[in-house]
Design a protein around this motif. Structure first.
Motif, PDB file in Angstrom:
ATOM      1  N   PHE A 158     -31.725  13.435  19.500  1.00 21.20           N
ATOM      2  CA  PHE A 158     -33.268  12.582  18.894  1.00 21.20           C
ATOM      3  C   PHE A 158     -32.990  11.511  19.917  1.00 21.20           C
ATOM      4  CE2 PHE A 158     -33.048  15.809  15.497  1.00 21.20           C
ATOM      5  CZ  PHE A 158     -34.708  16.493  15.682  1.00 21.20           C
ATOM      6  N   ILE A 159     -34.087  10.708  20.385  1.00 21.79           N
ATOM      7  CA  ILE A 159     -34.627   9.989  21.129  1.00 21.79           C
ATOM      8  C   ILE A 159     -35.875   9.536  20.075  1.00 21.79           C
ATOM      9  CG2 ILE A 159     -35.631   8.784  22.717  1.00 21.79           C
ATOM     10  CD1 ILE A 159     -34.819  11.201  24.625  1.00 21.79           C
ATOM     11  N   CYS A 160     -35.423   7.566  18.933  1.00 23.49           N
ATOM     12  CA  CYS A 160     -36.021   7.234  18.160  1.00 23.49           C
ATOM     13  C   CYS A 160     -37.064   6.007  18.453  1.00 23.49           C
ATOM     14  CB  CYS A 160     -35.580   7.952  17.087  1.00 23.49           C
ATOM     15  SG  CYS A 160     -34.153   6.608  16.685  1.00 23.49           S
ATOM     16  N   HIS A 161     -38.062   5.865  18.229  1.00 27.36           N
ATOM     17  CA  HIS A 161     -38.709   4.687  18.129  1.00 27.36           C
ATOM     18  C   HIS A 161     -38.019   3.814  17.347  1.00 27.36           C
ATOM     19  CE1 HIS A 161     -42.273   5.939  21.104  1.00 27.36           C
ATOM     20  NE2 HIS A 161     -42.212   7.119  20.377  1.00 27.36           N
ATOM     21  N   PRO A 162     -38.196   2.004  17.522  1.00 27.77           N
ATOM     22  CA  PRO A 162     -37.858   2.114  16.314  1.00 27.77           C
ATOM     23  C   PRO A 162     -38.371   1.566  15.365  1.00 27.77           C
ATOM     24  CG  PRO A 162     -38.181   0.795  19.088  1.00 27.77           C
ATOM     25  CD  PRO A 162     -38.601   1.753  18.906  1.00 27.77           C
ATOM     26  N   GLY A 163     -37.553   1.389  14.462  1.00 28.14           N
ATOM     27  CA  GLY A 163     -38.406   2.043  13.025  1.00 28.14           C
ATOM     28  C   GLY A 163     -37.696   2.633  12.350  1.00 28.14           C
ATOM     29  N   PHE A 164     -37.297   4.211  13.338  1.00 27.71           N
ATOM     30  CA  PHE A 164     -37.653   5.596  12.665  1.00 27.71           C
ATOM     31  C   PHE A 164     -35.624   4.799  13.187  1.00 27.71           C
ATOM     32  CE2 PHE A 164     -41.562   5.686  12.679  1.00 27.71           C
ATOM     33  CZ  PHE A 164     -42.072   7.345  12.226  1.00 27.71           C
ATOM     34  N   SER A 180     -30.421  10.665  12.000  1.00 24.54           N
ATOM     35  CA  SER A 180     -28.672  10.382  11.493  1.00 24.54           C
ATOM     36  C   SER A 180     -28.460  11.141   9.697  1.00 24.54           C
ATOM     37  CB  SER A 180     -27.912   9.293  11.968  1.00 24.54           C
ATOM     38  OG  SER A 180     -28.802   8.013  11.331  1.00 24.54           O
ATOM     39  N   GLU A 181     -29.705  10.977   9.210  1.00 19.49           N
ATOM     40  CA  GLU A 181     -28.865  11.838   7.927  1.00 19.49           C
ATOM     41  C   GLU A 181     -29.685  12.636   7.459  1.00 19.49           C
ATOM     42  OE1 GLU A 181     -32.225   9.414   5.427  1.00 19.49           O
ATOM     43  OE2 GLU A 181     -30.924   7.482   5.787  1.00 19.49           O
ATOM     44  N   CYS A 182     -29.860  13.433   9.021  1.00 17.60           N
ATOM     45  CA  CYS A 182     -29.342  15.088   8.279  1.00 17.60           C
ATOM     46  C   CYS A 182     -28.976  15.688   8.782  1.00 17.60           C
ATOM     47  CB  CYS A 182     -31.384  15.324   9.274  1.00 17.60           C
ATOM     48  SG  CYS A 182     -32.243  14.882   8.303  1.00 17.60           S
ATOM     49  N   GLY A 183     -27.631  14.177  10.072  1.00 15.45           N
ATOM     50  CA  GLY A 183     -26.975  15.187  10.648  1.00 15.45           C
ATOM     51  C   GLY A 183     -26.830  15.049  12.211  1.00 15.45           C
ATOM     52  N   PHE A 184     -27.766  14.764  12.833  1.00 13.57           N
ATOM     53  CA  PHE A 184     -27.984  14.619  14.698  1.00 13.57           C
ATOM     54  C   PHE A 184     -28.097  13.381  15.283  1.00 13.57           C
ATOM     55  CE2 PHE A 184     -30.906  17.801  12.720  1.00 13.57           C
ATOM     56  CZ  PHE A 184     -30.547  19.061  13.196  1.00 13.57           C
ATOM     57  N   PRO A 185     -27.509  13.611  16.381  1.00 14.39           N
ATOM     58  CA  PRO A 185     -27.095  12.715  16.356  1.00 14.39           C
ATOM     59  C   PRO A 185     -28.691  11.934  17.111  1.00 14.39           C
ATOM     60  CG  PRO A 185     -25.712  14.161  17.615  1.00 14.39           C
ATOM     61  CD  PRO A 185     -26.875  14.460  16.784  1.00 14.39           C
ATOM     62  N   GLU A 186     -28.548   9.957  17.008  1.00 16.21           N
ATOM     63  CA  GLU A 186     -29.948   9.865  17.478  1.00 16.21           C
ATOM     64  C   GLU A 186     -29.697   8.867  18.655  1.00 16.21           C
ATOM     65  OE1 GLU A 186     -31.238   8.756  13.828  1.00 16.21           O
ATOM     66  OE2 GLU A 186     -30.102   6.771  13.868  1.00 16.21           O
ATOM     67  N   TYR A 187     -30.511   8.400  19.283  1.00 14.73           N
ATOM     68  CA  TYR A 187     -30.425   7.277  20.362  1.00 14.73           C
ATOM     69  C   TYR A 187     -31.473   6.146  19.960  1.00 14.73           C
ATOM     70  CZ  TYR A 187     -26.417  10.257  22.000  1.00 14.73           C
ATOM     71  OH  TYR A 187     -25.672  10.618  22.342  1.00 14.73           O
ATOM     72  N   GLN A 188     -31.414   5.163  20.280  1.00 15.62           N
ATOM     73  CA  GLN A 188     -32.719   4.496  19.672  1.00 15.62           C
ATOM     74  C   GLN A 188     -33.242   3.976  21.047  1.00 15.62           C
ATOM     75  OE1 GLN A 188     -33.508   3.381  16.926  1.00 15.62           O
ATOM     76  NE2 GLN A 188     -35.102   1.919  16.712  1.00 15.62           N
TER      77      GLN A 188
END
Length: 431
Positions: free
Chosen positions: A37-43, A48-56
């Motif tokens: 996941f690519i996520c906006h600031p604030g998200f 990650s709580e759902c088990g996925f890598p995330e990139y701010q």
């Protein structure tokens, strides 16, 4: 053995789009892909709580990022207005802020995609990001708002709340919409040209993907289009719901055998504590159990009736599956989840495509529209009791729920995305 396909999902800065993408990502992962996941600031943390890598997604510091909670708070007076009045007070400023965001994150997004090297990009948004179009890999558009986002002569104007057939009211709204959004559209078109892209059609900020477009518009509420969408590149999803942990409703001081009603106006709509307090006073007079999603404002409620339970968050799909009625703002995720579980909707919209879904709920006979502020105690009580007691509607909704659940929309979405990404055999990956 081939490496798993990396699928980058980039939802807009809203929980509706974010959680819709989580449901698709869950199926991508089950089928052997690597969703990130690519996520906006604030998200940060949502994925990650759902088990996925995330990139701010970093900010290029060309201006302060849009604080959407602050934006909504500054514009919440507009929620008392009609959709037409909101064009000036809310829709125009919102498009300005969206365009600002797209321009500001362009370079950080380009750099991030070059590091991630995804096999495909899933964009659940209302605006194009040139870095995605220029990434050199297929991109998939997800329309997790109402179907009205994709225009047609027989589909009511986007955000208008119009129903019925085409006529002067539709045309008046369309002209006003183009006028109000014109400055943002021209600014955005110039930005796209700088990035080597053609501008989208007039007043549209995101064109169709040439690879794949996924629409969360179940058959029971779908519009009959004058120009049918190409089934090779447009796929309607008849049930796209994420998996959540089971939820056991609390024991109430009374009414424990009564129908369960969920009330949730989304993460932004929950800020109207005064309006919600009015509703709770009505709830206290009815023979039902009420779960109320209060978001960050849970502690603002001091006196709570015996048949009401307030919390900051509920695992919504798990609760809707047990409910007899869902009172919500018309967000497309909420609307589709109600349909997926065969639950009627009482839609009290305040902005954006909530107006469209509220009208469609009444037209399709799957719920009822109620003005968010212009209701009486007796009117709200009657709407709730009538919908809970409507056996004919319940029967239609339960039959439709079986169809939607069998359609497995999240699985269909994941399969279609992997086809576009050129993934190896889905069957082999799933085994």
């Amino acid at each position: 053995m081939a490496a798993p396909s990396t699928i980058a999902l980039f939802p807009e800065a809203s929980f509706g789009a974010a959680l819709n993408c989580v449901g698709i990502a869950q199926e991508l992962r089950r089928l052997g892909a690597r969703p990130v996941f690519i996520c906006h600031p604030g998200f940060s943390g949502v994925f990650s709580e759902c088990g996925f890598p995330e990139y701010q997604l970093a900010d290029d510091a060309s201006g302060p990022p849009t604080d959407w909670n602050d934006f909504i708070e500054r514009h919440q007076d507009a929620f008392r207005q009609s959709p037409f009045e909101q064009l000036e007070s809310y829709v125009g400023p919102t498009w300005d802020a969206i365009v600002d965001t797209a321009i500001r994150v362009e370079e950080p997004l380009r750099q991030l995609l070059s590091r991630l090297k995804p096999d495909a990009i899933v964009l659940d948004n209302v605006v194009m990001f040139p870095a995605i179009a220029n990434a050199g890999v297929p991109w998939i558009r997800v329309v997790s708002c109402a179907e009205t986002e994709v225009p047609d002569e027989n589909v009511p104007p986007y955000l208008s709340g119009c129903g019925g057939s085409p006529g002067p009211g539709w045309q008046k709204f369309e002209r006003a919409y183009e006028r109000v959004t014109g400055p943002a559209y021209r600014r955005f078109s110039a930005f796209l040209a700088e990035c080597g892209l053609k501008p989208p059609e007039t007043s549209n900020f995101l064109s169709a993907s040439p690879w794949l477009n996924l629409l969360l518009a179940p058959e029971i509420i779908r519009h009959r289009r004058q120009a049918p969408l190409d089934p090779q590149t447009f796929v309607f999803l008849d049930g796209c719901v994420r998996h959540e942990a089971p939820y056991e409703p609390p024991r109430f001081a009374s009414h424990n055998d009564a129908p369960l009603v969920l009330t949730s106006f989304g993460s932004l709509g929950a800020m109207d504590v005064v309006m919600m307090t009015r509703m709770i006073e009505v709830f206290s007079t009815l023979p039902c159990r009420f779960l109320v999603n209060a978001g960050h404002w849970r502690d603002a409620y001091r006196e709570v009736p015996d048949n009401v339970f307030i919390d900051s968050w509920f695992p919504q799909p798990s609760v809707v599956a047990q409910a007899s009625l869902f009172i919500h703002h018309g967000g497309n995720n909420s609307f589709c989840e109600a349909l997926y579980f065969g639950v009627p909707s009482l839609v009290m919209p305040y902005c954006w495509d909530g107006h469209d879904n509220a009208t469609r709920a009444t037209e399709a006979g799957v719920g009822r529209k109620l003005d968010r502020y212009g209701w009486s105690d007796g009117g709200l009580a009657a709407a709730i009791t009538d919908l809970v007691a409507d056996k004919a509607m319940a029967g239609r909704l339960k039959a439709n729920a079986k169809t939607m659940q069998a359609a497995a929309g999240a699985t269909r979405a994941a399969e279609e995305i992997l086809k576009v990404a050129g993934a190896p055999s889905i069957g082999a990956r799933a085994s």
